[in-house]
Every structure is written in structure tokens, then in C-alpha cells.
Motif scaffolding. Structure first.
Motif, PDB file in Angstrom:
ATOM      1  N   ILE A 271       1.003  -1.010   0.135  1.00 43.83           N
ATOM      2  CA  ILE A 271      -0.042  -0.066   0.018  1.00 43.83           C
ATOM      3  C   ILE A 271       1.146   1.121   0.000  1.00 43.83           C
ATOM      4  O   ILE A 271       1.865   1.264   0.996  1.00 43.83           O
ATOM      5  CB  ILE A 271      -0.942   0.055   1.254  1.00 43.83           C
ATOM      6  CG1 ILE A 271      -1.836  -1.225   1.442  1.00 43.83           C
ATOM      7  CG2 ILE A 271      -1.796   1.423   1.259  1.00 43.83           C
ATOM      8  CD1 ILE A 271      -2.816  -1.155  -0.005  1.00 43.83           C
ATOM      9  N   ILE A 272       0.607   2.185  -1.035  1.00 50.42           N
ATOM     10  CA  ILE A 272       1.322   3.416  -1.051  1.00 50.42           C
ATOM     11  C   ILE A 272       0.434   4.492  -0.582  1.00 50.42           C
ATOM     12  O   ILE A 272      -0.699   4.824  -1.411  1.00 50.42           O
ATOM     13  CB  ILE A 272       1.935   3.616  -2.522  1.00 50.42           C
ATOM     14  CG1 ILE A 272       2.961   2.614  -2.768  1.00 50.42           C
ATOM     15  CG2 ILE A 272       2.648   4.911  -2.691  1.00 50.42           C
ATOM     16  CD1 ILE A 272       3.388   2.493  -4.246  1.00 50.42           C
ATOM     17  N   ALA A 273       0.794   5.457   0.192  1.00 52.28           N
ATOM     18  CA  ALA A 273       0.198   6.549   0.480  1.00 52.28           C
ATOM     19  C   ALA A 273       1.087   7.677   0.311  1.00 52.28           C
ATOM     20  O   ALA A 273       2.045   8.051   0.757  1.00 52.28           O
ATOM     21  CB  ALA A 273      -0.266   6.567   2.010  1.00 52.28           C
ATOM     22  N   SER A 274       0.364   8.353  -0.748  1.00 56.42           N
ATOM     23  CA  SER A 274       1.352   9.520  -1.350  1.00 56.42           C
ATOM     24  C   SER A 274       0.926  10.951  -0.896  1.00 56.42           C
ATOM     25  O   SER A 274      -0.294  11.323  -0.886  1.00 56.42           O
ATOM     26  CB  SER A 274       1.061   9.604  -2.965  1.00 56.42           C
ATOM     27  OG  SER A 274       1.799   8.485  -3.325  1.00 56.42           O
ATOM     28  N   CYS A 275       1.736  11.602  -0.506  1.00 58.77           N
ATOM     29  CA  CYS A 275       1.518  13.235  -0.082  1.00 58.77           C
ATOM     30  C   CYS A 275       2.184  14.066  -1.045  1.00 58.77           C
ATOM     31  O   CYS A 275       3.179  14.028  -1.272  1.00 58.77           O
ATOM     32  CB  CYS A 275       2.199  13.417   1.160  1.00 58.77           C
ATOM     33  SG  CYS A 275       2.010  15.195   1.747  1.00 58.77           S
ATOM     34  N   VAL A 276       1.191  14.823  -2.105  1.00 58.17           N
ATOM     35  CA  VAL A 276       1.699  15.659  -3.008  1.00 58.17           C
ATOM     36  C   VAL A 276       1.474  16.982  -2.166  1.00 58.17           C
ATOM     37  O   VAL A 276       0.205  17.673  -2.075  1.00 58.17           O
ATOM     38  CB  VAL A 276       0.685  15.451  -4.392  1.00 58.17           C
ATOM     39  CG1 VAL A 276       0.929  16.469  -5.378  1.00 58.17           C
ATOM     40  CG2 VAL A 276       0.972  14.054  -4.793  1.00 58.17           C
ATOM     41  N   SER A 277       2.652  17.540  -2.189  1.00 61.37           N
ATOM     42  CA  SER A 277       2.592  19.107  -1.599  1.00 61.37           C
ATOM     43  C   SER A 277       4.019  19.667  -1.526  1.00 61.37           C
ATOM     44  O   SER A 277       4.993  18.917  -1.861  1.00 61.37           O
ATOM     45  CB  SER A 277       2.375  18.706  -0.057  1.00 61.37           C
ATOM     46  OG  SER A 277       2.492  19.641   0.598  1.00 61.37           O
ATOM     47  N   ARG A 278       3.979  20.781  -1.555  1.00 57.84           N
ATOM     48  CA  ARG A 278       5.365  21.531  -1.481  1.00 57.84           C
ATOM     49  C   ARG A 278       6.005  21.054   0.127  1.00 57.84           C
ATOM     50  O   ARG A 278       5.075  20.661   1.005  1.00 57.84           O
ATOM     51  CB  ARG A 278       5.050  23.017  -1.377  1.00 57.84           C
ATOM     52  CG  ARG A 278       4.768  23.720  -2.663  1.00 57.84           C
ATOM     53  CD  ARG A 278       4.827  24.979  -2.479  1.00 57.84           C
ATOM     54  NE  ARG A 278       3.497  25.512  -1.815  1.00 57.84           N
ATOM     55  CZ  ARG A 278       3.575  26.550  -1.120  1.00 57.84           C
ATOM     56  NH1 ARG A 278       4.194  27.553  -1.047  1.00 57.84           N
ATOM     57  NH2 ARG A 278       2.169  27.069  -0.615  1.00 57.84           N
ATOM     58  N   MET A 279       7.242  20.850   0.125  1.00 62.02           N
ATOM     59  CA  MET A 279       7.709  20.275   1.277  1.00 62.02           C
ATOM     60  C   MET A 279       7.950  21.456   2.315  1.00 62.02           C
ATOM     61  O   MET A 279       8.999  22.020   2.527  1.00 62.02           O
ATOM     62  CB  MET A 279       9.088  19.828   0.661  1.00 62.02           C
ATOM     63  CG  MET A 279       8.964  18.710  -0.034  1.00 62.02           C
ATOM     64  SD  MET A 279       8.332  17.308   0.737  1.00 62.02           S
ATOM     65  CE  MET A 279       6.577  17.106   0.162  1.00 62.02           C
TER      66      MET A 279
END
Length: 390
Positions: A209-217
Motif C-alpha cells: 500500500i502506497i500513501a502519497s503526499c503531494v505537496s510543497r515540502m
């Protein structure tokens, strides 16, 4: 103020009008305002863009928009430089003579509104995608600047023929009660629209399972808490992969590159950096996660919803507009790693729940947040102002 209803023929009021967008960065214009600018152009307006030009100048010019490079430093703290920016904007407004200037984010709204007043711009649309570093930080600089900023906004945002676009009801209430913006000066338009064709559901990928956080760091996106949640999950023996996707920038809350490199070396999270294909990144994911401290309306969650992904997000303004607890995702308390880890673990272990929440998220994206909906509301706001609504 509710969003205006789109007219059946926007060309009646936009034909021949000059529309100028003021925005900090060229990439942000392309990712968040380009579809609205195209629609205004197609409705007969002459569109210009003022921003810092880095990598997307040719893209903007190829759309037929006039491009005016400016040096608006989002993190600058030099009063003399800021005065120079305001004077340069006034000169630009006097030269372009826009019928409407559409200003996006805290500094463009503040400096642009002063310049528009000095230059006599007849109609000003201000868009605040969130409250920004100065509003949410507890640091000394932010605490010093905040009262001045509030007083300035109280004057500038209540001017006649000025409208403030906010993306959620929480921000609307805050601007009314804490800043004193009149309700009739506020329009709630929920986001900048999501392309539900480019962003569409895909079958779940095989593997862990992959949980992706797409965001500026940024620290205030909750990235630190997400890394700690990943440590908790690893300690429990979970094989969930936490993937951080996005750039650093010159925001004061930006996470140092050295810290990101250390996390990458530690192997607790995957740090991929920015990507030009968010849809592909989500297609390789099972869950979208954004533990932000506060948002206007996060585009990353809108795109995740359009991709039919279940979400885990913090129960804060903006995030809860898209991630609705038990409906499209799971909400967790802000700045708390353990509930975040628990929610991710719950979704990782329940494929049926992921499917249910993802389907509801896709439906919300189509019905409430799709580009045609948001474009129609924005053009209708332009029309109402050009038609003489004070």
C-alpha cells in the motif's frame, strides 16, 4: 456572498475588456489559474499576466497572453524593496489599464491592492487560497507583522468594486470576524477547479500500500508529523509506503534539503521530489494524504479526489472541504502523528473502505470541484462587477 450564477453568454460583458492576473510565480499561474484565463480569453477578454518568470514564460505567451515579468518576492522582508514593488505595480497598472485585476495570494493581494488604488483600477478581484505563513505562524516576525496586515486588509478589501474570493466557509467567517471584511465583499468559490478528464480513476496498483503526499515540502503541510507517523508504522511492522512528492521553495516554512536527504537516507519515507505528472503519481498510489495545518482548498486533494483515491487529511479548514470524514476519507487531529498513523493503517487494511471512499471522492470532484463549475462561477463574478454591482 454565494458564488454568482454563470450567465448564458459571458462574452456580452468580457468582450474587449482587459483582464490582468497578478500572481507570484509563473508555475502557480499555469497550475491554478490557466483554465480561468483561457475561458476569459475565449469570452473576448484581452488577458495579461504579471508574475515572476522562471520556467513557464513560453507556455503563458503561447496562450496569447501578454506577459509582464515582475520580481515579487514572497519571502522578502525588506520594506524599501516592498515599496519599490508597489510603485512598479502601480506603473504596470497604469500602462496596462486593466478593467479587472485578479490578484492571487497574500503579497499580491496586499501590494496589488495598494497599487490598484493608486493607479485607479476600476475593478479588483482578490483571491486568497489560504491564510499564508504570516497568519498561521507563531514566530516573532509573523506576530509583529500580523496586526499591520489585518489593518491594511480591513481597508483594502472593503473598497467599492473590490471582491475577495475565498475557498471555504471557515476562511469567510475568519475574514469577517477577525479582519472585518463585509460579507457582501466576499465570494466563496471552492478552489481553482480540477481537470476531471486528465485526473481520473485507475485500478489499484499491485504491491504494498502506497500513501502519497503531494505537496510543497513545508513544515506547515504537516510533513514532519507524516514522517513521524511513518516511523510509528514501521515500528509496528507495517509495510505501508509513505511517499513525499513535491518541491521545496523559498517559503519561510520550507523544509531544508538536508532534512529531506536525511529522511531519504533513513529509509522511513520515499522522498521523490517534484513531478510533472501528478495523475501518474496518484495512479501508482492507494491513498492520498495531506496532514496540513490549514488550507484554502488544497489542489492536491482535489486531484486525488478526481483520481478516485480515498484520503487521509487533518480536520482543518480547507482539508475538510474535500476530505469528508467517513464519506470521502478519514479526518485526523492536526499535528498528531499517532492518529495519522492509525488512519493510514486502517485504510491500508480495508480495500472495501478504500473503494467506497474513493468512489464518493470522485463523485464530489465531478459535481462540485470540476473546472467548468469553478470557471463559470469566476466569469460570473467578473460579469457582475463589470455590470455595475458595487
Amino acid at each position: 456572498m454565494t458564488p454568482p450564477h454563470p450567465s448564458s453568454n459571458p462574452r456580452q460583458s468580457l468582450e474587449g475588456k482587459n483582464l490582468l492576473f497578478l500572481i507570484s510565480e509563473d508555475w502557480y499561474f499555469c497550475s491554478h489559474r490557466l483554465p480561468i484565463a483561457r475561458a476569459a480569453r475565449d469570452a473576448g477578454a484581452k488577458v495579461a499576466v504579471a508574475c515572476r518568470v522562471r520556467d513557464h514564460g513560453d507556455t503563458i505567451r503561447k496562450e496569447g497572453f501578454d506577459l509582464h515579468p515582475i520580481g515579487l518576492d514572497r519571502s522578502g522582508r525588506n520594506p524599501l524593496a516592498d515599496i519599490g514593488t508597489i510603485l512598479a505595480l502601480r506603473k504596470l497598472y497604469q500602462r496596462v489599464r486593466p478593467d479587472i485585476v485578479h490578484q492571487v495570494a497574500v503579497k499580491p493581494v496586499l501590494y496589488g491592492s495598494i497599487a490598484a488604488w493608486l493607479a485607479g483600477v476600476p475593478h479588483v478581484v482578490n483571491a486568497m487560497a489560504g491564510l499564508g505563513f504570516v497568519f498561521i505562524s507563531k514566530g516573532a516576525f509573523a506576530s509583529l507583522v500580523r496586526p499591520v496586515l489585518i489593518s491594511a486588509f480591513r481597508v483594502l478589501l472593503n473598497r467599492r468594486q473590490s471582491r475577495l474570493i475565498l475557498q471555504n466557509g471557515d476562511d469567510s467567517a475568519l475574514f469577517q470576524t477577525k479582519i472585518g471584511v463585509r460579507p457582501d465583499r466576499i465570494a466563496i468559490i471552492r478552489g481553482s477547479g480540477v481537470d476531471t478528464i486528465s485526473f481520473s480513476p485507475a485500478p489499484e496498483p499491485d504491491g504494498p500500500i502506497i500513501a502519497s503526499c503531494v505537496s510543497r515540502m513545508l513544515w506547515d503541510k504537516g510533513i514532519g508529523e507524516l514522517v513521524e507517523a511513518a516511523r510509528i508504522l514501521r515500528h509496528k511492522g507495517s509495510d505501508i509506503v509513505i511517499r513525499l512528492i513535491g518541491p521545496t521553495d523559498d517559503n519561510p516554512a520550507s523544509i531544508p534539503t538536508e532534512t529531506l536527504d536525511a529522511w531519504r537516507s533513513e529509509g522511513i519515507v520515499e522522498v521523490t521530489g517534484p513531478t510533472a505528472d501528478i495523475a501518474d503519481a496518484y495512479a501508482a498510489s492507494h491513498i492520498a494524504v495531506l496532514p496540513s495545518y490549514r488550507e484554502g482548498l488544497p489542489k492536491s486533494l482535489l486531484e486525488a479526489a478526481a483520481c478516485g483515491l480515498p484520503m487521509v487529511a487533518t480536520d482543518v479548514p480547507g482539508c475538510r472541504e474535500v476530505c469528508r470524514d467517513g464519506e470521502t476519507g478519514l479526518l485526523v487531529p492536526v499535528k498528531q502523528a499517532k492518529p495519522l498513523a492509525d488512519a493510514l493503517e486502517r485504510l491500508a487494511g480495508d480495500a472495501a473502505l478504500r473503494k467506497k471512499l474513493g468512489a464518493a471522492a470522485r463523485n464530489a470532484a465531478e459535481q462540485e470541484f470540476a473546472e467548468p463549475v469553478i470557471i463559470g462561477q469566476t466569469l460570473a463574478l467578473y460579469e457582475s462587477m463589470l455590470g455595475g454591482e458595487n
